[in-house]
Scaffold this motif. Structure first.
Motif, short mmCIF file in Angstrom:
data_model
loop_
_atom_site.label_atom_id
_atom_site.label_comp_id
_atom_site.label_asym_id
_atom_site.label_seq_id
_atom_site.Cartn_x
_atom_site.Cartn_y
_atom_site.Cartn_z
N MET A 48 34.17 18.83 0.23
CA MET A 48 34.42 19.19 -1.16
C MET A 48 33.25 19.98 -1.74
O MET A 48 33.45 20.94 -2.50
CB MET A 48 34.68 17.93 -1.98
N VAL A 49 32.03 19.60 -1.39
CA VAL A 49 30.85 20.32 -1.88
C VAL A 49 30.82 21.74 -1.34
O VAL A 49 30.55 22.71 -2.08
CB VAL A 49 29.56 19.57 -1.50
N LEU A 50 31.10 21.91 -0.03
CA LEU A 50 31.11 23.24 0.56
C LEU A 50 32.19 24.12 -0.08
O LEU A 50 31.95 25.30 -0.37
CB LEU A 50 31.34 23.15 2.07
N MET A 51 33.38 23.55 -0.30
CA MET A 51 34.44 24.30 -0.95
C MET A 51 34.02 24.73 -2.35
O MET A 51 34.26 25.86 -2.77
CB MET A 51 35.71 23.45 -1.03
N THR A 52 33.36 23.83 -3.07
CA THR A 52 32.93 24.12 -4.43
C THR A 52 31.89 25.23 -4.47
O THR A 52 31.93 26.11 -5.34
CB THR A 52 32.37 22.84 -5.09
N ILE A 53 30.95 25.21 -3.52
CA ILE A 53 29.95 26.28 -3.45
C ILE A 53 30.64 27.63 -3.23
O ILE A 53 30.33 28.63 -3.89
CB ILE A 53 28.94 26.01 -2.32
N GLY A 54 31.60 27.65 -2.30
CA GLY A 54 32.35 28.88 -2.04
C GLY A 54 33.10 29.35 -3.28
O GLY A 54 33.11 30.55 -3.59
N GLU A 55 33.70 28.42 -3.99
CA GLU A 55 34.44 28.76 -5.20
C GLU A 55 33.50 29.29 -6.28
O GLU A 55 33.81 30.28 -6.97
CB GLU A 55 35.18 27.53 -5.71
N MET A 56 32.35 28.64 -6.47
CA MET A 56 31.41 29.05 -7.51
C MET A 56 30.85 30.45 -7.26
O MET A 56 30.61 31.21 -8.19
CB MET A 56 30.26 28.04 -7.61
N ILE A 57 30.64 30.78 -5.99
CA ILE A 57 30.09 32.10 -5.67
C ILE A 57 31.18 33.17 -5.70
O ILE A 57 30.99 34.25 -6.28
CB ILE A 57 29.42 32.08 -4.27
N GLY A 58 32.32 32.86 -5.11
CA GLY A 58 33.35 33.88 -4.92
C GLY A 58 34.21 34.18 -6.13
O GLY A 58 34.47 35.35 -6.45
#
Length: 406
Positions: free
Chosen positions: A315-325
């Motif tokens: 979930m953290v990795l997905m969130t990082i990707g979402e926040m950047i992209g």
């Protein structure tokens, strides 16, 4: 500590009053959006549908969103974003209340199609509204603030929604979602005024520049990348909650807690992260590439082990990707849209998300049913790595946009 606080607040400076009010209305709307994250579980556990049947219902969900975003883009250019947003929120709220009384497969497909046609017609209008109330130097942060409001509401909604399901019933979610949409429409009417247009501007024909969206090859390539990434991201709204429940036996309130983690991280970190990346002069296209890479990693990690910690890491990795992209891809879509065609361009951009709903939920449900979750997560990860490469190609092409447009 004070310096950290000051730096955090500085990321919000320069945004207009209308952007803040639009964010408040968005928060009101999304705080009640408790139905969507639990819809697949409701259909399986509450109405007894099979996973393939749920896939078809979610396909209808996506078809409605697809049609709605296309119509919304046209209406934004025709009647303006303000009227569109108000109408979509008001009618969508009524639709969320009524859909709880549908129980058959075909009836639910028709109902969810109609509901999403209305509800998602507002998406292009919101993007155009953000640009209308922003300056070129604040538009990316304005989008990030809107996303912050969305995720703040969306993080609170599932958390409360899971508790309501566990203690009351699913039906209460439909009432809350519907009533908050109506409340958001009322707030839009009284708090945000549509931009004034002079008599001379009304009489003059609208100035239109550039190619139509469907004839802009580079924009269509960008659209394809957004579509492919959306196919994987929508799994967090349907298949991933089912995975949590079936493979880990997690209850709805715990699932809501995991979704809350996503929203909470975005609320705390996205604005500072976007501000930092802008100060580092990271291009929008490269930000998209990094976002896709982290999203791919979020699926790979689910196959690394079998523990609750793995779910948190994913979930953290997905969130990082979402926040950047996400903020930078939204800003890039606006940047690529020529004057007089903002609504249609943003309508097409939003359609990528809608088409992802049409294909993604059904594909995910059927892939997991036939191949299992492990193979499904690897398939999505490989697809996202290909999208990452596509973003690097887009980066080179967009740098040479003047040559391509000549």
């Amino acid at each position: 500590m004070r310096k950290l606080y000051t730096n955090y607040i500085d990321n919000f400076k320069g945004l207009s009053k209308e952007i803040w009010l639009l964010s408040l209305i968005t928060f009101i709307n999304r705080a009640g959006a408790m139905v969507i994250p639990f819809l697949s579980l409701y259909l399986i556990k509450g109405l007894g549908f099979t996973k393939p049947e749920v896939g078809w219902i979610m396909t209808s969900f996506g078809l409605g969103a697809l049609t709605g975003t296309w119509i919304g883009g046209k209406l934004t250019d025709l009647i303006g974003f303000h009227k569109l947003i108000v109408g979509s929120l008001l009618l969508g709220g009524i639709g969320f209340i009524l859909i709880q009384f549908v129980s058959t497969l075909y009836g639910f497909c028709i109902a969810v199609f109609s509901l999403m046609l209305i509800a998602d017609s507002y998406r292009p209008g919101v993007f155009v509204a953000v640009e209308a109330y922003s300056t070129p130097t604040t538009v990316t942060r304005a989008i990030a603030l809107i996303r912050l409001a969305i995720n703040l509401g969306f993080s609170i909604g599932p958390l409360i929604g899971g508790i309501i399901i566990a203690s009351i019933s699913y039906d209460a979610l439909f009432w809350i979602d519907g009533l908050t949409c109506v409340a958001a429409a009322i707030a839009m009417v009284f708090l945000i005024k549509a931009p004034k247009v002079s008599k001379q501007e009304k009489e003059l024909p609208k100035e239109v520049e550039g190619k139509p969206a469907h004839k802009n090859i580079l924009y269509l390539f960008f659209f394809l990348l957004m579509l492919l990434s959306g196919l994987t991201f929508v799994q967090y709204f349907s298949l991933v909650p089912v995975y949590y429940e079936s493979e880990y036996s997690l209850s709805e309130d715990v699932i809501g807690g995991l979704l809350f983690l996503n929203g909470a991280l975005i609320v705390i970190l996205e604005m500072p992260l976007v501000g930092w990346l802008e100060r580092k002069r990271l291009s929008k296209t490269m930000a998209m590439a990094w976002g896709m890479f982290f999203l791919a990693a979020s699926f790979v990690v689910l196959n690394v082990g079998h523990s609750f910690a793995i779910l948190v890491i994913g979930m953290v990795l997905m969130t990082i990707g979402e926040m950047i992209g996400s903020p930078f891809s939204n800003a890039l879509a606006l940047e690529m849209a020529p004057k007089g065609r903002k609504g249609s361009y943003m309508g097409l951009f939003s359609m990528s998300w809608a088409i992802a709903h049409v294909v993604g939920h059904n594909s995910g449900m059927n892939l997991s049913e036939n191949l299992g979750f492990e193979a499904t997560w690897y398939i999505f990860a490989i697809l996202l790595l290909l999208v990452t490469l596509g973003c690097l190609v887009l980066h080179k092409k967009w740098k040479k946009r003047t040559i391509l447009d000549s």
